[in-house]
Design an enzyme around this catalytic site. Structure first.
Site, PDB file in Angstrom:
ATOM      1  N   GLY A 100       1.018  -6.925 -18.012  1.00  0.00           N
ATOM      2  CA  GLY A 100       0.821  -8.366 -17.864  1.00  0.00           C
ATOM      3  C   GLY A 100       1.062  -8.874 -16.452  1.00  0.00           C
ATOM      4  O   GLY A 100       0.549  -9.940 -16.078  1.00  0.00           O
ATOM      5  N   GLY A 105       0.481 -15.661 -14.262  1.00  0.00           N
ATOM      6  CA  GLY A 105       0.612 -16.652 -13.196  1.00  0.00           C
ATOM      7  C   GLY A 105       1.860 -16.457 -12.346  1.00  0.00           C
ATOM      8  O   GLY A 105       2.119 -17.245 -11.440  1.00  0.00           O
ATOM      9  N   MET A 107       4.907 -17.019 -12.904  1.00  0.00           N
ATOM     10  CA  MET A 107       6.008 -17.989 -13.050  1.00  0.00           C
ATOM     11  C   MET A 107       7.257 -17.269 -13.557  1.00  0.00           C
ATOM     12  O   MET A 107       7.237 -16.666 -14.630  1.00  0.00           O
ATOM     13  CB  MET A 107       5.622 -19.090 -14.041  1.00  0.00           C
ATOM     14  CG  MET A 107       4.514 -19.993 -13.523  1.00  0.00           C
ATOM     15  SD  MET A 107       3.946 -21.127 -14.803  1.00  0.00           S
ATOM     16  CE  MET A 107       5.291 -22.293 -14.856  1.00  0.00           C
ATOM     17  N   GLU A 347       3.999 -26.404 -18.089  1.00  0.00           N
ATOM     18  CA  GLU A 347       3.558 -26.019 -16.755  1.00  0.00           C
ATOM     19  C   GLU A 347       2.477 -27.006 -16.315  1.00  0.00           C
ATOM     20  O   GLU A 347       1.619 -27.381 -17.115  1.00  0.00           O
ATOM     21  CB  GLU A 347       2.989 -24.596 -16.891  1.00  0.00           C
ATOM     22  CG  GLU A 347       2.074 -24.138 -15.825  1.00  0.00           C
ATOM     23  CD  GLU A 347       1.453 -22.758 -16.185  1.00  0.00           C
ATOM     24  OE1 GLU A 347       1.911 -22.081 -17.138  1.00  0.00           O
ATOM     25  OE2 GLU A 347       0.497 -22.378 -15.493  1.00  0.00           O
ATOM     26  N   HIS A 430       1.769 -15.784 -24.615  1.00  0.00           N
ATOM     27  CA  HIS A 430       3.146 -15.266 -24.739  1.00  0.00           C
ATOM     28  C   HIS A 430       3.478 -14.763 -26.146  1.00  0.00           C
ATOM     29  O   HIS A 430       4.397 -15.283 -26.786  1.00  0.00           O
ATOM     30  CB  HIS A 430       4.171 -16.365 -24.397  1.00  0.00           C
ATOM     31  CG  HIS A 430       4.005 -17.005 -23.057  1.00  0.00           C
ATOM     32  ND1 HIS A 430       4.561 -18.229 -22.749  1.00  0.00           N
ATOM     33  CD2 HIS A 430       3.381 -16.598 -21.937  1.00  0.00           C
ATOM     34  CE1 HIS A 430       4.272 -18.546 -21.499  1.00  0.00           C
ATOM     35  NE2 HIS A 430       3.542 -17.580 -20.977  1.00  0.00           N
ATOM     36  N   ASN A 468       8.392 -19.503 -19.900  1.00  0.00           N
ATOM     37  CA  ASN A 468       7.551 -18.320 -19.691  1.00  0.00           C
ATOM     38  C   ASN A 468       8.449 -17.081 -19.762  1.00  0.00           C
ATOM     39  O   ASN A 468       9.542 -17.076 -19.204  1.00  0.00           O
ATOM     40  CB  ASN A 468       6.875 -18.401 -18.334  1.00  0.00           C
ATOM     41  CG  ASN A 468       6.271 -19.777 -18.086  1.00  0.00           C
ATOM     42  OD1 ASN A 468       6.997 -20.772 -18.088  1.00  0.00           O
ATOM     43  ND2 ASN A 468       4.993 -19.853 -17.928  1.00  0.00           N
TER      44      ASN A 468
HETATM   45  P1  FDA Z   1       2.947  -6.023 -21.156  1.00  0.00           P
HETATM   46  O1  FDA Z   1       1.912  -6.664 -21.996  1.00  0.00           O
HETATM   47  O2  FDA Z   1       3.213  -6.587 -19.807  1.00  0.00           O
HETATM   48  O3  FDA Z   1       2.594  -4.479 -20.952  1.00  0.00           O
HETATM   49  C1  FDA Z   1       2.165  -3.641 -21.978  1.00  0.00           C
HETATM   50  C2  FDA Z   1       1.306  -2.524 -21.405  1.00  0.00           C
HETATM   51  O4  FDA Z   1       1.092  -1.545 -22.403  1.00  0.00           O
HETATM   52  C3  FDA Z   1      -0.082  -2.968 -20.945  1.00  0.00           C
HETATM   53  O5  FDA Z   1      -0.326  -2.514 -19.643  1.00  0.00           O
HETATM   54  C4  FDA Z   1      -1.034  -2.321 -21.966  1.00  0.00           C
HETATM   55  O6  FDA Z   1      -2.289  -1.963 -21.405  1.00  0.00           O
HETATM   56  C5  FDA Z   1      -0.244  -1.095 -22.375  1.00  0.00           C
HETATM   57  N1  FDA Z   1      -0.606  -0.605 -23.718  1.00  0.00           N
HETATM   58  C6  FDA Z   1      -0.729  -1.335 -24.861  1.00  0.00           C
HETATM   59  N2  FDA Z   1      -1.060  -0.548 -25.901  1.00  0.00           N
HETATM   60  C7  FDA Z   1      -1.151   0.705 -25.412  1.00  0.00           C
HETATM   61  C8  FDA Z   1      -1.495   1.963 -26.002  1.00  0.00           C
HETATM   62  N3  FDA Z   1      -1.793   2.066 -27.297  1.00  0.00           N
HETATM   63  N4  FDA Z   1      -1.528   3.063 -25.197  1.00  0.00           N
HETATM   64  C9  FDA Z   1      -1.234   2.972 -23.877  1.00  0.00           C
HETATM   65  N5  FDA Z   1      -0.908   1.798 -23.262  1.00  0.00           N
HETATM   66  C10 FDA Z   1      -0.869   0.690 -24.027  1.00  0.00           C
HETATM   67  N6  FDA Z   1       4.739 -14.845 -18.359  1.00  0.00           N
HETATM   68  C11 FDA Z   1       5.599 -15.426 -17.477  1.00  0.00           C
HETATM   69  O7  FDA Z   1       6.807 -15.249 -17.589  1.00  0.00           O
HETATM   70  N7  FDA Z   1       5.108 -16.192 -16.454  1.00  0.00           N
HETATM   71  C12 FDA Z   1       3.774 -16.452 -16.295  1.00  0.00           C
HETATM   72  O8  FDA Z   1       3.364 -17.142 -15.363  1.00  0.00           O
HETATM   73  C13 FDA Z   1       2.870 -15.872 -17.249  1.00  0.00           C
HETATM   74  N8  FDA Z   1       1.532 -16.124 -17.189  1.00  0.00           N
HETATM   75  C14 FDA Z   1       0.655 -15.448 -18.020  1.00  0.00           C
HETATM   76  C15 FDA Z   1      -0.718 -15.614 -17.865  1.00  0.00           C
HETATM   77  C16 FDA Z   1      -1.598 -14.872 -18.646  1.00  0.00           C
HETATM   78  C17 FDA Z   1      -3.077 -15.061 -18.482  1.00  0.00           C
HETATM   79  C18 FDA Z   1      -1.096 -13.945 -19.588  1.00  0.00           C
HETATM   80  C19 FDA Z   1      -2.024 -13.106 -20.424  1.00  0.00           C
HETATM   81  C20 FDA Z   1       0.272 -13.778 -19.748  1.00  0.00           C
HETATM   82  C21 FDA Z   1       1.162 -14.533 -18.975  1.00  0.00           C
HETATM   83  N9  FDA Z   1       2.537 -14.378 -19.099  1.00  0.00           N
HETATM   84  C22 FDA Z   1       3.396 -15.028 -18.240  1.00  0.00           C
HETATM   85  C23 FDA Z   1       3.109 -13.480 -20.145  1.00  0.00           C
HETATM   86  C24 FDA Z   1       3.619 -12.156 -19.588  1.00  0.00           C
HETATM   87  O9  FDA Z   1       2.664 -11.567 -18.750  1.00  0.00           O
HETATM   88  C25 FDA Z   1       3.961 -11.239 -20.777  1.00  0.00           C
HETATM   89  O10 FDA Z   1       4.926 -11.883 -21.559  1.00  0.00           O
HETATM   90  C26 FDA Z   1       4.506  -9.890 -20.305  1.00  0.00           C
HETATM   91  O11 FDA Z   1       3.571  -9.202 -19.520  1.00  0.00           O
HETATM   92  C27 FDA Z   1       4.889  -9.018 -21.502  1.00  0.00           C
HETATM   93  O12 FDA Z   1       5.586  -7.896 -21.022  1.00  0.00           O
HETATM   94  P2  FDA Z   1       5.751  -6.590 -21.884  1.00  0.00           P
HETATM   95  O13 FDA Z   1       6.619  -5.651 -21.146  1.00  0.00           O
HETATM   96  O14 FDA Z   1       6.147  -6.982 -23.263  1.00  0.00           O
HETATM   97  O15 FDA Z   1       4.274  -5.958 -22.028  1.00  0.00           O
END
Ligand code: FDA
Length: 491
Positions: A100, A105, A107, A347, A430, A468
């Site tokens: 992610g 963004g 934040m 936000e 999220h 966030n």
């Molecule tokens: P995360 O989703 O980061 O990572 C999981 C990884 O596992 C991915 O790379 C995926 O490809 C991989 N994966 C999944 N299944 C798999 C499989 N079967 N085999 C191999 N790999 C696999 N948060 C915040 O705090 N501030 C912000 O500004 C934002 N803004 C924002 C914008 C947008 C557009 C999105 C989509 C999200 C945000 N977020 C955010 C949320 C934030 O990005 C999110 O909460 C975190 O990335 C989650 O972190 P994790 O470690 O849980 O997993």
């Protein structure tokens, strides 16, 4: 199938995966990290911007999947942004080395201490606010925009207008820290370096300026020499063996999604960090196809972190609206959390469309009064999400209250331009919960019913954290992995 022996395997390279990798590697452990997305840095393929969606813009789709304005057709490619569609909610997630952090963004918001204590009564808040949160700020390179720059920069007119209007309506605003390097942004503005945030780059990746995980935790982990990252390796399911080791079934693909090889990784210790939806998919699917033992709480206590989008049209049109040029990096928020009737945080979001659309966009974060549940549909072989309009009733009330109050004080209408009825109840960035810390796991993320299986990602947080979430996800991962290592789990 090729069987590869690896003592410790981590699935997923987002926040939870990157923290686990670094701390284990520092402790001298050899780690294999499997990531289904592309290693963008190694591939040298540039990220595309919002105005010209290209290779990085969507995960194997024929059309772009931004929340608005998708007119672009694409050749399917393993892009950075994916969208998981359910009946009443669409969930966006990042794909690629960095998870992610590539698409978000940036934040970097620390939760309110009172709410953190409410969500995690069992955790030592003192230790989190004095140790883990500051540690995470340093590792993630969190910084704050210079007020002088913000005051003058035409790319932040949307923030200035948003804050003025919020004050006019009697709301309290706050400055929001970010992992984007604001010193770099100032240089962009002066045209001394290539532009990124000022060139509409964000949800399809940033070519410069953003300190995503590949530039922080993962870089440090690789420097130990103990980490191997295998990109374009998608885990299908996992299997518990009689000797309590795990077999991880993997499909290696190319960038068009075509299968290159089937592989089996055999490991003693397995960490699931595939993000909330990815981890739930792995656990529930493996239970369905391989009989993987699961605690009854898996999939329960899921929430959208109160995500609720809304917007307002004709925001200050006579004075030039919210600005034709907008930085993609949000720096302003409205904090209404302490209002007993309408508690929310929002936000002040950018909407860089290349022209002044005189529209303000807001991503509200609310409490989650009614939690959802994720299950596995064995017939369609996909996740099912018990989530509908009844889960977002209070969120909608808050959004209505907010927009009405803003419009009354400043003029403007509900944004039908962005959303059908002015509200985006179905947009979720999220997803949280489903493997709640201390309920489905022990106090440090080891899954109940298992001796060598751990979950370290957003699914540990019970559906809500009030801001966030990545700062909290990172801090919880730091706390868990530190204690797991101390407790000789990985000895
Ligand atoms: P995360 O989703 O980061 O990572 C999981 C990884 O596992 C991915 O790379 C995926 O490809 C991989 N994966 C999944 N299944 C798999 C499989 N079967 N085999 C191999 N790999 C696999 N948060 C915040 O705090 N501030 C912000 O500004 C934002 N803004 C924002 C914008 C947008 C557009 C999105 C989509 C999200 C945000 N977020 C955010 C949320 C934030 O990005 C999110 O909460 C975190 O990335 C989650 O972190 P994790 O470690 O849980 O997993």
């Amino acid at each position: 199938n090729k069987i590869i022996e690896a003592p410790i395997v981590i699935i997923g390279s987002g926040y939870g995966g990157a923290v686990s990798a670094l701390r284990l590697c520092e402790a001298g452990k050899k780690v294999v990290l499997l990531e289904m997305g592309l290693n963008w840095e190694k591939s040298r393929i540039p990220f595309s911007n919002l105005l010209k969606p290209g290779k990085s813009s969507a995960w194997l789709k024929k059309k772009s999947i931004a929340p608005f304005m998708n007119i672009f057709s694409l050749t399917p490619f393993t892009g950075t942004l994916d969208r998981l569609d359910f009946d009443h909610i669409n969930i966006w997630v990042g794909r690629g080395v960095g998870g992610g952090s590539l698409v978000n963004g940036g934040m970097a918001v620390t939760p309110k201490e009172s709410y953190f204590k409410e969500v995690f009564p069992q955790l030592d808040a003192e230790k989190f606010y004095h140790h883990y949160f500051p540690l995470v700020h340093e590792e993630l390179k969190v910084n704050i925009i210079d007020e002088e720059f913000l005051k003058d920069c035409p790319y932040y007119k949307f923030t200035r207008v948003g804050e003025e209007e919020a004050h006019q309506a009697g709301f309290k605003t706050m400055r929001v820290p970010n992992v984007y390097d604001f010193k770099y942004m100032e240089k962009e503005f002066r045209n001394e370096v290539p532009r990124s945030a000022l060139n509409t780059e964000v949800i399809y990746g940033n070519n410069h300026g953003k300190n995503s995980l590949d530039k922080t935790y993962l870089k440090k982990a690789l420097e130990t020499g103990n980490l191997e990252i295998l990109d374009l390796h998608r885990v299908d399911d996992i299997k518990l063996n009689d000797d309590k080791t795990y077999s991880v079934n993997v499909q290696q693909t190319d960038t068009s999604g075509a299968l290159i090889a089937d592989k089996i990784f055999h490991c003693k210790k397995l960490i699931l960090a595939a993000g909330t939806m990815g981890t739930l998919q792995l656990l529930l699917r493996s239970n369905a196809v391989n009989g993987l033992p699961l605690h009854e709480g898996i999939g329960k206590n899921w929430g959208n972190n109160g995500n609720f989008m809304t917007g307002r049209n004709w925001v200050k049109p006579l004075s030039g609206g919210t600005g034709a040029k907008q930085s993609t990096i949000p720096v302003g928020g409205i904090d209404n959390w302490d209002d007993k009737e309408h508690p929310f945080f929002t936000e002040i979001a950018p909407l860089p469309m290349g022209m002044d659309v005189a529209t303000a966009l807001y991503l509200l974060i609310n409490r989650v009064d009614k939690k959802g549940e994720v299950t596995y549909d064995t017939i369609n072989r996909s996740l099912k999400l018990n989530w509908d309009e009844s889960h977002t009733v209070k969120m909608k009330e808050n959004a209505k209250y907010f927009v009405r109050k803003m419009n009354k004080a400043n003029g403007g209408t509900r944004s039908h331009f962005l959303f059908n009825n002015g509200f985006g109840a179905d947009i979720c960035y999220h997803p949280l919960g489903g493997c709640v810390l201390g309920e489905t796991t022990n106090e440090y993320g080891k899954l109940k019913e298992h001796e060598n299986l751990y979950v370290l990602d957003g699914s540990l947080i019970p559906g809500t954290i009030g801001v966030n979430p990545f700062v909290t996800i990172t801090a919880i991962a730091e706390y868990c992995i530190e204690n797991l290592i101390k407790g000789s789990e990985f000895a």
